[in-house]
Design a protein around this motif. Structure first.
Motif, PDB file in Angstrom:
ATOM      1  N   LYS A  12      86.014  56.865  50.756  1.00 28.18           N
ATOM      2  CA  LYS A  12      87.404  56.969  50.338  1.00 28.18           C
ATOM      3  C   LYS A  12      87.586  56.869  48.819  1.00 28.18           C
ATOM      4  O   LYS A  12      88.187  57.731  48.194  1.00 28.18           O
ATOM      5  CB  LYS A  12      88.180  55.845  51.040  1.00 28.18           C
ATOM      6  N   TYR A  13      87.015  55.827  48.223  1.00 27.84           N
ATOM      7  CA  TYR A  13      87.217  55.635  46.782  1.00 27.84           C
ATOM      8  C   TYR A  13      86.524  56.745  45.983  1.00 27.84           C
ATOM      9  O   TYR A  13      87.096  57.285  45.032  1.00 27.84           O
ATOM     10  CB  TYR A  13      86.696  54.252  46.365  1.00 27.84           C
ATOM     11  N   LEU A  77      78.997  52.534  47.615  1.00 28.49           N
ATOM     12  CA  LEU A  77      78.668  52.216  49.014  1.00 28.49           C
ATOM     13  C   LEU A  77      79.298  50.879  49.395  1.00 28.49           C
ATOM     14  O   LEU A  77      79.760  50.137  48.529  1.00 28.49           O
ATOM     15  CB  LEU A  77      77.143  52.092  49.142  1.00 28.49           C
ATOM     16  N   ASN A  79      79.571  46.983  49.984  1.00 26.93           N
ATOM     17  CA  ASN A  79      79.112  46.004  48.986  1.00 26.93           C
ATOM     18  C   ASN A  79      77.644  45.577  49.070  1.00 26.93           C
ATOM     19  O   ASN A  79      76.960  45.487  48.057  1.00 26.93           O
ATOM     20  CB  ASN A  79      79.989  44.750  49.072  1.00 26.93           C
ATOM     21  N   HIS A  82      74.934  47.893  47.443  1.00 23.05           N
ATOM     22  CA  HIS A  82      74.906  48.194  46.005  1.00 23.05           C
ATOM     23  C   HIS A  82      73.552  47.844  45.399  1.00 23.05           C
ATOM     24  O   HIS A  82      73.027  48.581  44.562  1.00 23.05           O
ATOM     25  CB  HIS A  82      75.995  47.414  45.256  1.00 23.05           C
ATOM     26  N   GLU A  99      79.898  49.814  41.976  1.00 23.81           N
ATOM     27  CA  GLU A  99      81.263  49.372  42.243  1.00 23.81           C
ATOM     28  C   GLU A  99      81.314  47.844  42.337  1.00 23.81           C
ATOM     29  O   GLU A  99      80.294  47.178  42.500  1.00 23.81           O
ATOM     30  CB  GLU A  99      81.772  50.020  43.549  1.00 23.81           C
ATOM     31  N   LYS A 100      82.536  47.307  42.273  1.00 23.96           N
ATOM     32  CA  LYS A 100      82.770  45.879  42.477  1.00 23.96           C
ATOM     33  C   LYS A 100      82.874  45.614  43.963  1.00 23.96           C
ATOM     34  O   LYS A 100      83.297  46.530  44.676  1.00 23.96           O
ATOM     35  CB  LYS A 100      84.023  45.406  41.758  1.00 23.96           C
ATOM     36  N   ARG A 128      87.525  48.941  36.683  1.00 22.71           N
ATOM     37  CA  ARG A 128      88.394  49.965  36.090  1.00 22.71           C
ATOM     38  C   ARG A 128      89.590  49.379  35.336  1.00 22.71           C
ATOM     39  O   ARG A 128      90.078  49.974  34.376  1.00 22.71           O
ATOM     40  CB  ARG A 128      88.871  50.942  37.167  1.00 22.71           C
ATOM     41  N   TRP A 170      83.719  48.368  57.817  1.00 26.80           N
ATOM     42  CA  TRP A 170      82.612  47.580  57.249  1.00 26.80           C
ATOM     43  C   TRP A 170      83.147  46.338  56.522  1.00 26.80           C
ATOM     44  O   TRP A 170      82.438  45.341  56.387  1.00 26.80           O
ATOM     45  CB  TRP A 170      81.708  48.424  56.339  1.00 26.80           C
ATOM     46  N   ARG A 171      84.418  46.387  56.105  1.00 30.07           N
ATOM     47  CA  ARG A 171      85.010  45.236  55.398  1.00 30.07           C
ATOM     48  C   ARG A 171      85.207  44.029  56.324  1.00 30.07           C
ATOM     49  O   ARG A 171      85.425  42.926  55.866  1.00 30.07           O
ATOM     50  CB  ARG A 171      86.338  45.633  54.736  1.00 30.07           C
ATOM     51  N   TYR A 188      89.951  40.932  41.696  1.00 35.51           N
ATOM     52  CA  TYR A 188      90.800  41.460  40.611  1.00 35.51           C
ATOM     53  C   TYR A 188      91.555  40.330  39.902  1.00 35.51           C
ATOM     54  O   TYR A 188      91.717  40.359  38.684  1.00 35.51           O
ATOM     55  CB  TYR A 188      91.810  42.477  41.150  1.00 35.51           C
TER      56      TYR A 188
HETATM   57  P1  NAD Z   1      84.294  53.783  52.381  1.00 39.99           P
HETATM   58  O1  NAD Z   1      83.884  53.228  53.697  1.00 39.99           O
HETATM   59  O2  NAD Z   1      85.381  54.798  52.362  1.00 39.99           O
HETATM   60  O3  NAD Z   1      83.030  54.419  51.650  1.00 39.99           O
HETATM   61  C1  NAD Z   1      81.723  53.950  51.818  1.00 39.99           C
HETATM   62  C2  NAD Z   1      80.770  55.119  51.992  1.00 39.99           C
HETATM   63  O4  NAD Z   1      79.459  54.600  52.240  1.00 39.99           O
HETATM   64  C3  NAD Z   1      81.117  55.999  53.211  1.00 39.99           C
HETATM   65  O5  NAD Z   1      81.039  57.356  52.835  1.00 39.99           O
HETATM   66  C4  NAD Z   1      80.032  55.667  54.221  1.00 39.99           C
HETATM   67  O6  NAD Z   1      79.682  56.773  55.052  1.00 39.99           O
HETATM   68  C5  NAD Z   1      78.853  55.294  53.321  1.00 39.99           C
HETATM   69  N1  NAD Z   1      77.853  54.443  53.970  1.00 39.99           N
HETATM   70  C6  NAD Z   1      76.537  54.537  53.769  1.00 39.99           C
HETATM   71  N2  NAD Z   1      75.868  53.628  54.483  1.00 39.99           N
HETATM   72  C7  NAD Z   1      76.774  52.932  55.168  1.00 39.99           C
HETATM   73  C8  NAD Z   1      76.695  51.860  56.098  1.00 39.99           C
HETATM   74  N3  NAD Z   1      75.536  51.312  56.441  1.00 39.99           N
HETATM   75  N4  NAD Z   1      77.851  51.383  56.606  1.00 39.99           N
HETATM   76  C9  NAD Z   1      79.037  51.903  56.257  1.00 39.99           C
HETATM   77  N5  NAD Z   1      79.170  52.921  55.370  1.00 39.99           N
HETATM   78  C10 NAD Z   1      78.048  53.443  54.831  1.00 39.99           C
HETATM   79  O7  NAD Z   1      84.667  52.542  51.456  1.00 39.99           O
HETATM   80  P2  NAD Z   1      85.376  52.535  50.034  1.00 39.99           P
HETATM   81  O8  NAD Z   1      86.723  51.965  50.192  1.00 39.99           O
HETATM   82  O9  NAD Z   1      85.248  53.861  49.373  1.00 39.99           O
HETATM   83  O10 NAD Z   1      84.504  51.425  49.264  1.00 39.99           O
HETATM   84  C11 NAD Z   1      83.218  51.685  48.728  1.00 39.99           C
HETATM   85  C12 NAD Z   1      82.940  50.746  47.562  1.00 39.99           C
HETATM   86  O11 NAD Z   1      83.872  50.994  46.532  1.00 39.99           O
HETATM   87  C13 NAD Z   1      83.078  49.259  47.892  1.00 39.99           C
HETATM   88  O12 NAD Z   1      82.105  48.527  47.197  1.00 39.99           O
HETATM   89  C14 NAD Z   1      84.454  48.898  47.385  1.00 39.99           C
HETATM   90  O13 NAD Z   1      84.580  47.543  47.004  1.00 39.99           O
HETATM   91  C15 NAD Z   1      84.570  49.813  46.188  1.00 39.99           C
HETATM   92  N6  NAD Z   1      85.977  50.172  45.894  1.00 39.99           N
HETATM   93  C16 NAD Z   1      86.422  50.018  44.639  1.00 39.99           C
HETATM   94  C17 NAD Z   1      87.716  50.330  44.319  1.00 39.99           C
HETATM   95  C18 NAD Z   1      88.211  50.187  42.916  1.00 39.99           C
HETATM   96  O14 NAD Z   1      89.402  50.356  42.697  1.00 39.99           O
HETATM   97  N7  NAD Z   1      87.350  49.906  41.962  1.00 39.99           N
HETATM   98  C19 NAD Z   1      88.586  50.829  45.302  1.00 39.99           C
HETATM   99  C20 NAD Z   1      88.092  51.003  46.589  1.00 39.99           C
HETATM  100  C21 NAD Z   1      86.777  50.669  46.865  1.00 39.99           C
END
Ligand code: NAD
Length: 337
Positions: A12-13, A77, A79, A82, A99-100, A128, A170-171, A188
């Protein structure tokens, strides 16, 4: 010249915020993708003009070593993954950004720093908000004593955790997320308290609560509240929750005025007010693309051999403090740091 970026994890992010931001970058271009889902990677590669020979999966990821187009790898990915992917990327000779939260343990965070040092590569954490114009303005105002003497900070981050959403599944798992609302969004408030004061906390107390029998909070915490005492005497009071309506704000209290940034750490729509005596005024600033600024900052560091503003050590410090917050909540005692 632009630095070439690879993105690991097309969730998603990555797809909604980071990949679209490359269009506004001056020093960064997206050149490679790493994903476990070939169809998704192919579709996104076509959309972003990434050569299909530059699509990797988690098994052949290490062969990115042989791709001179890739200078930087961005780990987006869950947390707890990472650390492994940052370490493998550094061993493949690339500069790394994660990422954080940087990792789910202090040991993993330290291993990431060590691996990048050993490989002679840079490591940055995706804080960010530290590249976002409203936050930068508040930091500048606090530093120049525009509020008088800094006294207190309050900060709240909350949102509803939704089990039906893939990014929230996963969260809910401790082994992937490391923790609950604190690790995900309380970070944050913690990071803001540190960049607003420019100090490191010396004392922490905390309280934690999860609704009994709510299946979302079997493994990770729902609500965390923590107090940080800074050497100057400033106290920060912070809340994080996975069960109240969305809020991402802070207020900074000085002897002459207060500043309110609400939202403070959202993607857009930051709104800043200053309050003095009876008056409350809005401070208008041009909204900036914090994602593009963050990407270009790291590209500049790599291209000009400079140290990033939010290096691995910044992520390690937050992780140490989050562990102290968990300790304070569990022991119900003050933790000195
Ligand atoms: P998400 O679930 O949408 O994305 C994670 C990706 O990892 C998915 O595409 C998933 O398929 C993949 N993946 C690979 N191996 C996996 C496994 N074993 N289990 C689950 N997924 C697996 O999550 P997200 O919200 O995009 O978050 C991803 C990271 O980005 C996290 O560390 C989150 O803290 C960080 N994040 C940061 C911000 C920000 O504003 N800086 C915002 C959202 C997320």
């Amino acid at each position: 010249k632009k630095a070439g970026w690879a993105i690991v994890g097309l969730g998603k992010y990555a797809t909604e915020q980071i990949m679209p931001a490359f269009a506004e970058c001056k020093k960064s271009k997206l050149v490679a993708l790493v994903s476990g889902t070939p169809d998704k990677a192919k579709k996104l590669a076509d959309q972003y003009g990434v050569n299909s020979k530059n699509i990797y999966n988690y098994q052949n990821y290490d062969s990115i070593k042989n791709n001179p187009e890739v200078d930087i790898i961005y780990i987006i990915l869950p947390n707890s993954l990472h650390a492994e992917y940052t370490i493998r990327g550094a061993q493949a000779g690339k500069h790394m950004i994660s990422e954080k939260p940087m990792a789910t343990s202090v040991k993993d965070a330290q291993a990431m720093i060590d691996a990048c040092k050993k490989a002679g590569k840079k490591l940055m954490i995706g804080y960010r908000a530290q590249y976002e114009p409203f936050n930068l303005k508040v930091i500048e105002m606090v530093r120049s004593n525009a509020l008088g003497q800094l006294k207190m900070i309050t900060s709240d981050h909350g949102r509803i955790l939704k089990p039906e959403e893939k990014a929230d599944q996963w969260r809910m798992k401790k082994d992937l997320a490391g923790g609950g609302s604190l690790m995900d969004i309380g970070i944050y408030s913690l990071n803001a308290a540190r960049y607003l004061t420019g100090e490191e906390p010396v004392e922490i107390t905390a309280m934690m609560h999860s609704t009994p029998n709510d299946p979302r909070f079997k493994e990770v915490e729902e609500n965390m509240t923590f107090l940080l005492r800074f050497p100057s005497g400033v106290i920060a009071q912070c809340n994080s929750s996975y069960s109240y309506q969305e809020v991402k704000r802070y207020r900074v209290f000085g002897s002459e005025a207060w500043l309110d940034l609400d939202p403070a750490t959202d993607y857009y729509r930051h709104t800043l007010h200053i309050g003095k005596k009876e008056s409350k005024e809005q401070i208008l600033l041009k909204e900036g693309n914090q994602f593009a600024s963050q990407l270009d900052h790291f590209s500049e560091c790599v291209l000009e051999n400079k140290e990033p503003k939010t290096p691995g050590e910044e992520g390690l410090q937050d992780l140490k403090l989050m562990m102290a917050i968990y300790e304070a909540a569990a022991s119900k005692e003050k933790v000195k740091v």
